[in-house]
Motif scaffolding. Structure first.
Motif, PDB file in Angstrom:
ATOM      1  N   GLY A  88       0.833  -1.393  -0.095  1.00  0.00           N
ATOM      2  CA  GLY A  88      -0.703   0.125  -0.029  1.00  0.00           C
ATOM      3  C   GLY A  88       1.040   1.576   0.273  1.00  0.00           C
ATOM      4  N   VAL A  89       2.487   0.874  -0.383  1.00  0.00           N
ATOM      5  CA  VAL A  89       2.817   2.185  -0.758  1.00  0.00           C
ATOM      6  C   VAL A  89       3.024   3.216  -1.679  1.00  0.00           C
ATOM      7  CG1 VAL A  89       5.572   3.367   0.281  1.00  0.00           C
ATOM      8  CG2 VAL A  89       4.596   1.525   1.453  1.00  0.00           C
ATOM      9  N   ARG A  90       2.368   4.461  -1.873  1.00  0.00           N
ATOM     10  CA  ARG A  90       2.109   4.994  -2.874  1.00  0.00           C
ATOM     11  C   ARG A  90       3.328   6.560  -3.366  1.00  0.00           C
ATOM     12  NH1 ARG A  90       0.450   1.245  -3.938  1.00  0.00           N
ATOM     13  NH2 ARG A  90      -2.212   0.023  -3.272  1.00  0.00           N
ATOM     14  N   THR A  91       4.470   5.977  -2.989  1.00  0.00           N
ATOM     15  CA  THR A  91       5.253   7.022  -3.255  1.00  0.00           C
ATOM     16  C   THR A  91       6.673   6.371  -2.577  1.00  0.00           C
ATOM     17  OG1 THR A  91       4.513   9.291  -2.278  1.00  0.00           O
ATOM     18  CG2 THR A  91       6.678   9.152  -2.618  1.00  0.00           C
ATOM     19  N   ILE A  92       7.501   6.174  -3.906  1.00  0.00           N
ATOM     20  CA  ILE A  92       8.354   4.620  -3.764  1.00  0.00           C
ATOM     21  C   ILE A  92      10.026   6.193  -4.329  1.00  0.00           C
ATOM     22  CG2 ILE A  92       9.599   3.362  -4.481  1.00  0.00           C
ATOM     23  CD1 ILE A  92       7.384   1.782  -4.581  1.00  0.00           C
ATOM     24  N   ILE A  93      11.112   6.148  -3.530  1.00  0.00           N
ATOM     25  CA  ILE A  93      12.271   6.874  -3.730  1.00  0.00           C
ATOM     26  C   ILE A  93      13.284   5.844  -4.542  1.00  0.00           C
ATOM     27  CG2 ILE A  93      13.831   8.508  -3.402  1.00  0.00           C
ATOM     28  CD1 ILE A  93      10.431   9.981  -3.727  1.00  0.00           C
ATOM     29  N   LEU A  94      13.600   6.121  -5.563  1.00  0.00           N
ATOM     30  CA  LEU A  94      14.739   4.998  -6.081  1.00  0.00           C
ATOM     31  C   LEU A  94      16.341   5.645  -5.585  1.00  0.00           C
ATOM     32  CD1 LEU A  94      13.448   1.874  -8.955  1.00  0.00           C
ATOM     33  CD2 LEU A  94      14.413   1.380  -6.367  1.00  0.00           C
ATOM     34  N   VAL A  95      16.766   5.314  -4.870  1.00  0.00           N
ATOM     35  CA  VAL A  95      17.823   6.070  -5.090  1.00  0.00           C
ATOM     36  C   VAL A  95      18.647   4.852  -5.981  1.00  0.00           C
ATOM     37  CG1 VAL A  95      20.100   6.923  -3.700  1.00  0.00           C
ATOM     38  CG2 VAL A  95      17.796   7.008  -2.387  1.00  0.00           C
ATOM     39  N   SER A  96      18.592   3.145  -5.655  1.00  0.00           N
ATOM     40  CA  SER A  96      19.839   2.873  -6.214  1.00  0.00           C
ATOM     41  C   SER A  96      20.181   3.239  -7.792  1.00  0.00           C
ATOM     42  CB  SER A  96      18.397   1.399  -6.701  1.00  0.00           C
ATOM     43  OG  SER A  96      18.266   0.746  -5.518  1.00  0.00           O
ATOM     44  N   GLN A  97      20.674   2.990  -8.478  1.00  0.00           N
ATOM     45  CA  GLN A  97      21.906   3.816  -9.770  1.00  0.00           C
ATOM     46  C   GLN A  97      21.168   1.841 -10.420  1.00  0.00           C
ATOM     47  OE1 GLN A  97      25.610   4.998  -9.643  1.00  0.00           O
ATOM     48  NE2 GLN A  97      25.673   5.300 -11.667  1.00  0.00           N
ATOM     49  N   GLY A  98      21.068   2.290 -11.566  1.00  0.00           N
ATOM     50  CA  GLY A  98      21.060   0.924 -12.514  1.00  0.00           C
ATOM     51  C   GLY A  98      20.663   0.032 -12.827  1.00  0.00           C
ATOM     52  N   VAL A  99      19.165   0.197 -12.336  1.00  0.00           N
ATOM     53  CA  VAL A  99      18.343  -0.982 -12.357  1.00  0.00           C
ATOM     54  C   VAL A  99      17.788  -1.316 -13.908  1.00  0.00           C
ATOM     55  CG1 VAL A  99      15.560  -1.219 -11.684  1.00  0.00           C
ATOM     56  CG2 VAL A  99      17.122  -0.005  -9.928  1.00  0.00           C
ATOM     57  N   PRO A 100      17.713  -2.403 -14.711  1.00  0.00           N
ATOM     58  CA  PRO A 100      16.968  -3.087 -15.354  1.00  0.00           C
ATOM     59  C   PRO A 100      16.470  -2.250 -16.463  1.00  0.00           C
ATOM     60  CG  PRO A 100      18.525  -4.426 -14.324  1.00  0.00           C
ATOM     61  CD  PRO A 100      18.071  -3.434 -12.912  1.00  0.00           C
ATOM     62  N   PRO A 101      16.948  -2.305 -17.158  1.00  0.00           N
ATOM     63  CA  PRO A 101      15.521  -1.582 -17.958  1.00  0.00           C
ATOM     64  C   PRO A 101      14.340  -2.266 -17.891  1.00  0.00           C
ATOM     65  CG  PRO A 101      17.771  -1.292 -19.433  1.00  0.00           C
ATOM     66  CD  PRO A 101      17.593  -2.027 -18.024  1.00  0.00           C
ATOM     67  N   LEU A 102      14.049  -3.444 -17.935  1.00  0.00           N
ATOM     68  CA  LEU A 102      13.104  -4.315 -18.244  1.00  0.00           C
ATOM     69  C   LEU A 102      12.625  -4.202 -17.042  1.00  0.00           C
ATOM     70  CD1 LEU A 102      14.091  -7.304 -20.652  1.00  0.00           C
ATOM     71  CD2 LEU A 102      12.628  -5.085 -21.256  1.00  0.00           C
ATOM     72  N   ASP A 103      12.924  -3.940 -15.955  1.00  0.00           N
ATOM     73  CA  ASP A 103      12.136  -4.130 -14.564  1.00  0.00           C
ATOM     74  C   ASP A 103      11.760  -2.797 -13.951  1.00  0.00           C
ATOM     75  OD1 ASP A 103      13.683  -6.580 -14.073  1.00  0.00           O
ATOM     76  OD2 ASP A 103      15.260  -5.755 -12.337  1.00  0.00           O
ATOM     77  N   MET A 104      11.940  -1.533 -14.819  1.00  0.00           N
ATOM     78  CA  MET A 104      11.538  -0.194 -14.902  1.00  0.00           C
ATOM     79  C   MET A 104      10.621  -0.160 -15.647  1.00  0.00           C
ATOM     80  SD  MET A 104      12.920   1.535 -12.798  1.00  0.00           S
ATOM     81  CE  MET A 104      11.794   2.521 -13.083  1.00  0.00           C
ATOM     82  N   VAL A 105      10.435  -0.753 -16.780  1.00  0.00           N
ATOM     83  CA  VAL A 105       8.932  -1.164 -17.549  1.00  0.00           C
ATOM     84  C   VAL A 105       7.993  -1.616 -16.224  1.00  0.00           C
ATOM     85  CG1 VAL A 105       8.231  -2.415 -19.625  1.00  0.00           C
ATOM     86  CG2 VAL A 105      10.403  -0.710 -19.889  1.00  0.00           C
ATOM     87  N   HIS A 106       8.239  -3.236 -16.236  1.00  0.00           N
ATOM     88  CA  HIS A 106       7.810  -3.514 -15.543  1.00  0.00           C
ATOM     89  C   HIS A 106       7.548  -2.863 -14.121  1.00  0.00           C
ATOM     90  CE1 HIS A 106       6.506  -7.772 -12.538  1.00  0.00           C
ATOM     91  NE2 HIS A 106       5.483  -6.878 -13.066  1.00  0.00           N
ATOM     92  N   LEU A 107       7.985  -2.189 -13.748  1.00  0.00           N
ATOM     93  CA  LEU A 107       7.933  -0.948 -12.470  1.00  0.00           C
ATOM     94  C   LEU A 107       6.593   0.318 -12.339  1.00  0.00           C
ATOM     95  CD1 LEU A 107       7.530  -0.557  -9.476  1.00  0.00           C
ATOM     96  CD2 LEU A 107      10.238   0.823 -10.265  1.00  0.00           C
ATOM     97  N   ILE A 108       7.072   0.467 -13.885  1.00  0.00           N
ATOM     98  CA  ILE A 108       6.256   1.668 -14.626  1.00  0.00           C
ATOM     99  C   ILE A 108       4.954   1.207 -14.567  1.00  0.00           C
ATOM    100  CG2 ILE A 108       5.804   3.572 -16.245  1.00  0.00           C
ATOM    101  CD1 ILE A 108       8.850   3.804 -16.513  1.00  0.00           C
ATOM    102  N   ARG A 109       5.039   0.428 -15.356  1.00  0.00           N
ATOM    103  CA  ARG A 109       3.220  -0.706 -15.544  1.00  0.00           C
ATOM    104  C   ARG A 109       2.497  -1.039 -14.593  1.00  0.00           C
ATOM    105  NH1 ARG A 109       4.554  -4.888 -20.501  1.00  0.00           N
ATOM    106  NH2 ARG A 109       4.995  -2.734 -21.807  1.00  0.00           N
ATOM    107  N   LYS A 110       3.118  -1.453 -12.645  1.00  0.00           N
ATOM    108  CA  LYS A 110       2.398  -1.701 -11.617  1.00  0.00           C
ATOM    109  C   LYS A 110       2.019  -0.058 -11.217  1.00  0.00           C
ATOM    110  CE  LYS A 110       1.371  -4.425  -8.352  1.00  0.00           C
ATOM    111  NZ  LYS A 110      -0.146  -4.935  -8.804  1.00  0.00           N
ATOM    112  N   ALA A 111       3.474   0.629 -11.708  1.00  0.00           N
ATOM    113  CA  ALA A 111       3.017   1.846 -10.397  1.00  0.00           C
ATOM    114  C   ALA A 111       1.676   2.679 -11.642  1.00  0.00           C
ATOM    115  CB  ALA A 111       3.983   2.824 -10.979  1.00  0.00           C
ATOM    116  N   GLU A 112       1.713   2.366 -12.142  1.00  0.00           N
ATOM    117  CA  GLU A 112       0.255   3.057 -13.747  1.00  0.00           C
ATOM    118  C   GLU A 112      -0.466   2.589 -12.976  1.00  0.00           C
ATOM    119  OE1 GLU A 112       1.356   3.063 -17.775  1.00  0.00           O
ATOM    120  OE2 GLU A 112       2.817   4.132 -17.547  1.00  0.00           O
ATOM    121  N   ALA A 113      -0.836   1.540 -12.401  1.00  0.00           N
ATOM    122  CA  ALA A 113      -2.171   0.662 -12.145  1.00  0.00           C
ATOM    123  C   ALA A 113      -2.188   0.743 -10.983  1.00  0.00           C
ATOM    124  CB  ALA A 113      -2.444  -0.890 -12.039  1.00  0.00           C
TER     125      ALA A 113
END
Length: 302
Positions: A88-113
């Motif tokens: 249920g957390v609705r604000t996420i700060i990713l300090v991590s560097q170099g997250v794999p692009p496909l992981d970000m695509v997956h995360l963005i889709r989940k975030a939008e939903a």
């Protein structure tokens, strides 16, 4: 936009080197850090912050959580973010560097939903001066005020904030969306939030070469933003055709819908000026431009 000292915050990856360093600094600044998450380290504490193995365990102990700051290794960042969203957390700060692009695509889709705001990856996060630190901004460079800083860069955000503070101009908030190749939230999204924020009277946009983020932002400013916007673009002297240090700062464009100069400093500056946005040649010029605009706001270009 609701970033205040009352926000409840967890730190995922709290036992990672950066997490262990910045967790107590965030807490000392006034951020309400209620828990840390680190698999295998549950039951410990760090600077008085209780550590849990899983976000779900923290929820049962500390209650609802507003925000997660993630310091996990890049290949573990997606799992950490998805775990936070599921809790249920609705604000996420990713300090991590170099997250794999496909992981970000997956995360963005989940975030939008789930209507989750993602800042980063490769971001120093968010700071509301004298109230809240979500990430690794150096707080001593900031002072409270009414200028919002929106940036793709990290260290340039600090430099602009320091220039404003030295000139006696405080900041309402500073946020870097991150400069990995794929990031969670966009410049137009944040421009809208800052335009609607009662604590912000003017916006400083700090861009850099590579991609078309600033061109899209310029179009959005012309169409939808009423508050004064000032811009600075880094990389004017960068050689054409060469990849720069930041993953997101790639000069050459792969988009066929744009001209050959898309992504260059010249392209971004031209787009911003066409939208009526004054563009500083160096960060030290920004305070004087801000003063002038706050005294005599520009009319929005139609």
């Amino acid at each position: 936009m609701n970033f205040t000292a009352t926000n409840t915050v967890i730190i995922q990856g709290i036992t990672e080197p950066l997490g262990a360093c910045y967790a107590p600094l965030m807490q000392a600044y006034g951020t309400t850090v209620v828990a840390g998450i680190s698999s295998g380290n549950g039951g410990r504490s760090l600077a008085g912050i209780p550590v849990f193995d899983m976000v779900e365990q923290a929820l049962s102990s500390v209650g609802a959580i507003d925000t997660s700051v993630i310091f996990s290794p890049p290949y573990a960042a997606l799992d950490a973010a998805l775990e936070a969203i599921a809790a249920g957390v609705r604000t996420i700060i990713l300090v991590s560097q170099g997250v794999p692009p496909l992981d970000m695509v997956h995360l963005i889709r989940k975030a939008e939903a789930t209507e989750t705001l993602i800042v980063g990856p490769n971001s120093p996060g968010i700071i509301v001066p004298h109230q809240l630190l979500l990430g690794i901004h150096p707080p001593e460079l900031y002072k409270p005020g009414s200028v919002g800083i929106l940036s793709r860069n990290g260290t340039l955000t600090y430099e602009v904030a320091w220039s404003l503070s030295q000139a006696g101009i405080g900041q309402s908030i500073a946020v870097s969306i991150g400069d990995d190749a794929i990031v969670g939230s966009t410049l137009p999204q944040w421009l809208q939030m800052l335009d609607e924020d009662d604590q912000t009277d003017a916006i400083v946009l700090v861009g850099e070469i590579g991609g078309d983020s600033e061109e899209l932002a310029a179009h959005y400013i012309a169409e939808a933003i009423d508050k004064p916007v000032i811009a600075y673009i880094a990389g004017r002297s960068a050689p054409r055709g060469r990849r720069m240090g930041h993953a997101g700062a790639i000069i050459e464009s792969q988009a066929t819908d744009f001209g050959p100069d898309i992504g260059t400093a010249e392209s971004k500056i031209t787009a911003l000026k066409r939208a009526g946005v004054p563009v500083a040649e160096r960060p030290s010029e920004i305070p004087e431009i801000v003063r002038k605009l706050l005294k005599h706001p520009l009319k929005k270009v139609s």
